[in-house]
Motif scaffolding. Structure first.
Motif, mmCIF file in Angstrom:
data_model
loop_
_atom_site.group_PDB
_atom_site.id
_atom_site.type_symbol
_atom_site.label_atom_id
_atom_site.label_comp_id
_atom_site.label_asym_id
_atom_site.label_seq_id
_atom_site.Cartn_x
_atom_site.Cartn_y
_atom_site.Cartn_z
ATOM 1 N N UNK A 80 -5.706 -12.500 -27.427
ATOM 2 C CA UNK A 80 -6.632 -12.068 -26.611
ATOM 3 C C UNK A 80 -6.581 -10.720 -26.227
ATOM 4 N N UNK A 81 -5.774 -9.943 -26.707
ATOM 5 C CA UNK A 81 -6.126 -8.221 -26.547
ATOM 6 C C UNK A 81 -7.200 -7.690 -26.394
ATOM 7 N N UNK A 82 -7.627 -6.452 -25.993
ATOM 8 C CA UNK A 82 -8.260 -5.870 -25.812
ATOM 9 C C UNK A 82 -7.895 -4.416 -26.177
ATOM 10 N N UNK A 83 -7.238 -3.997 -26.904
ATOM 11 C CA UNK A 83 -6.817 -3.190 -27.290
ATOM 12 C C UNK A 83 -7.068 -1.231 -26.889
ATOM 13 N N UNK A 111 -0.735 -0.046 -19.575
ATOM 14 C CA UNK A 111 -0.390 -1.670 -20.336
ATOM 15 C C UNK A 111 0.519 -2.600 -18.699
ATOM 16 N N UNK A 112 1.219 -1.952 -18.454
ATOM 17 C CA UNK A 112 2.219 -3.361 -17.379
ATOM 18 C C UNK A 112 1.494 -3.209 -15.696
ATOM 19 N N UNK A 141 -1.201 -14.736 -17.777
ATOM 20 C CA UNK A 141 -1.951 -16.124 -18.565
ATOM 21 C C UNK A 141 -2.473 -16.165 -20.095
ATOM 22 N N UNK A 142 -1.448 -14.269 -20.991
ATOM 23 C CA UNK A 142 -2.104 -13.910 -21.733
ATOM 24 C C UNK A 142 -1.602 -13.922 -22.831
ATOM 25 N N UNK A 143 -0.468 -15.423 -22.174
ATOM 26 C CA UNK A 143 0.953 -15.128 -22.603
ATOM 27 C C UNK A 143 1.484 -16.362 -23.079
ATOM 28 N N UNK A 144 0.632 -16.683 -24.061
ATOM 29 C CA UNK A 144 1.398 -18.733 -24.383
ATOM 30 C C UNK A 144 2.705 -19.150 -25.551
ATOM 31 N N UNK A 145 2.892 -20.380 -24.565
ATOM 32 C CA UNK A 145 3.789 -21.561 -25.718
ATOM 33 C C UNK A 145 3.477 -21.183 -27.614
ATOM 34 N N UNK A 146 4.187 -21.231 -28.075
ATOM 35 C CA UNK A 146 4.251 -21.270 -29.859
ATOM 36 C C UNK A 146 5.068 -21.944 -30.465
ATOM 37 N N UNK A 165 -4.941 -6.139 -21.416
ATOM 38 C CA UNK A 165 -6.173 -6.933 -20.814
ATOM 39 C C UNK A 165 -5.051 -7.775 -20.128
ATOM 40 N N UNK A 166 -3.038 -7.209 -20.243
ATOM 41 C CA UNK A 166 -2.615 -7.935 -20.661
ATOM 42 C C UNK A 166 -1.350 -8.710 -19.647
#
Length: 301
Positions: free
Chosen positions: A216-219, A227-228, A202-207, A198-199
């Motif tokens: 938040x994957x739904x693998x 995916x892309x 907004x699913x990529x956050x600063x760390x 579910x990429x």
């Protein structure tokens, strides 16, 4: 503390389980038990939060910032746990606790910066950073994995699409094209890569460990183009607003396919399928504006 679910979560769960269930009713008690079991200090519930889980910002007994995530079983939280453990922090958030005996649906995760996603960057930079993060996740799945395959997940989605496409309606030709694309794509021998599922930006956050990490994957297991495909339509509202939206989309497909070494036509096919599936689903639950955007986007493909 009162663990009140954010409005966004309540609304989204109402769409995915229109007949209702008792997870929301049990949520405050489940959150209290999870906090007590792990001896956590609660800071606040993250708002607006996600569409499938309650996210609580906490600190562990030694003061380490963390995130407590609670999700209903239908959101497949245990699959998320297995995927995150397999990635072991490479491109994705880390799991901080081992599986407990309290039942499904509770994860204690590394704290990222919940209000800073790749989506905050200019579009070209956001796509570059998101794509780089996604590449790190495409690894061989663990032996004996519990994940759905792309064929299985898209098969469920195809059934719902057929049910939602009224014969003779304006959406019927798009649904037929999307279903035909899926059949053609699945005719080739399947790839086996662990995918986020579910990429999007907004699913990529600063760390802290790394500049950007996925959450938040739904693998699902299958080919990377699946995916892309979700990333291709990110900021779809901006694409639709552009006079050159269709040509911009085609360039985006070409650029992403080349940068991640994915077949361009397969990416286009999965982008069509996933956009139509999301559009039909949005229409089914009454999100007509979202449906119109997604189906117009799909028409460009």
């Amino acid at each position: 503390m009162v663990f009140e679910p954010p409005r966004r979560l309540v609304r989204a769960l109402g769409e995915t389980a229109p007949d209702g269930d008792d997870w929301l009713e049990k949520l405050p008690g489940a959150a209290e038990r999870a906090v007590a079991l792990r001896e956590l200090a609660v800071e606040r519930v993250q708002v607006p939060g996600g569409r499938s889980s309650l996210v609580v910002l906490v600190r562990t007994a030694d003061g380490t910032p963390a995130v407590l995530k609670l999700a209903p079983r239908r959101a497949r939280p245990e699959s998320e746990r297995v995927a995150l453990a397999h990635w072991a922090g490479r491109g994705a958030v880390q799991v901080l606790d081992a599986e407990t005996s309290e039942g499904e649906g509770v994860l204690l995760l590394e704290r990222l910066h919940p209000d800073v996603s790749v989506r905050s960057l200019p579009e070209a930079k956001a796509l570059l950073e998101a794509a780089g993060t996604l590449r790190r996740l495409w690894v061989e799945p663990p032996a004996g994995h519990p994940f759905e395959t792309v064929a299985e997940r898209s098969g469920r989605q195809a059934g719902a699409m057929r049910a939602g496409a009224v014969a003779g309606s304006e959406v019927a030709p798009l649904v037929e094209a999307a279903l035909a694309a899926r059949e053609e794509l699945l005719a080739a021998p399947p790839e086996e890569r662990l995918l986020h599922g579910t990429f999007r930006q907004s699913k990529v956050l600063a760390g802290e460990r790394m500049p950007w990490l996925a959450v938040g994957p739904d693998p699902v297991v299958g080919e990377p183009a699946f995916d892309l495909a979700r990333l291709v339509r990110d900021r779809v509202e901006d694409l639709i607003a552009q006079p050159s939206g269709a040509s911009t989309t085609r360039r985006r497909i070409k650029r992403l396919a080349e940068s991640l070494e994915v077949d361009q036509e397969r990416l286009r096919g999965w982008t069509l399928f996933r956009a139509v599936e999301s559009g039909v689903r949005a229409r089914r639950v009454g999100r007509e504006q979202d449906a119109e955007l997604l189906l117009e986007f799909a028409g460009w493909l």
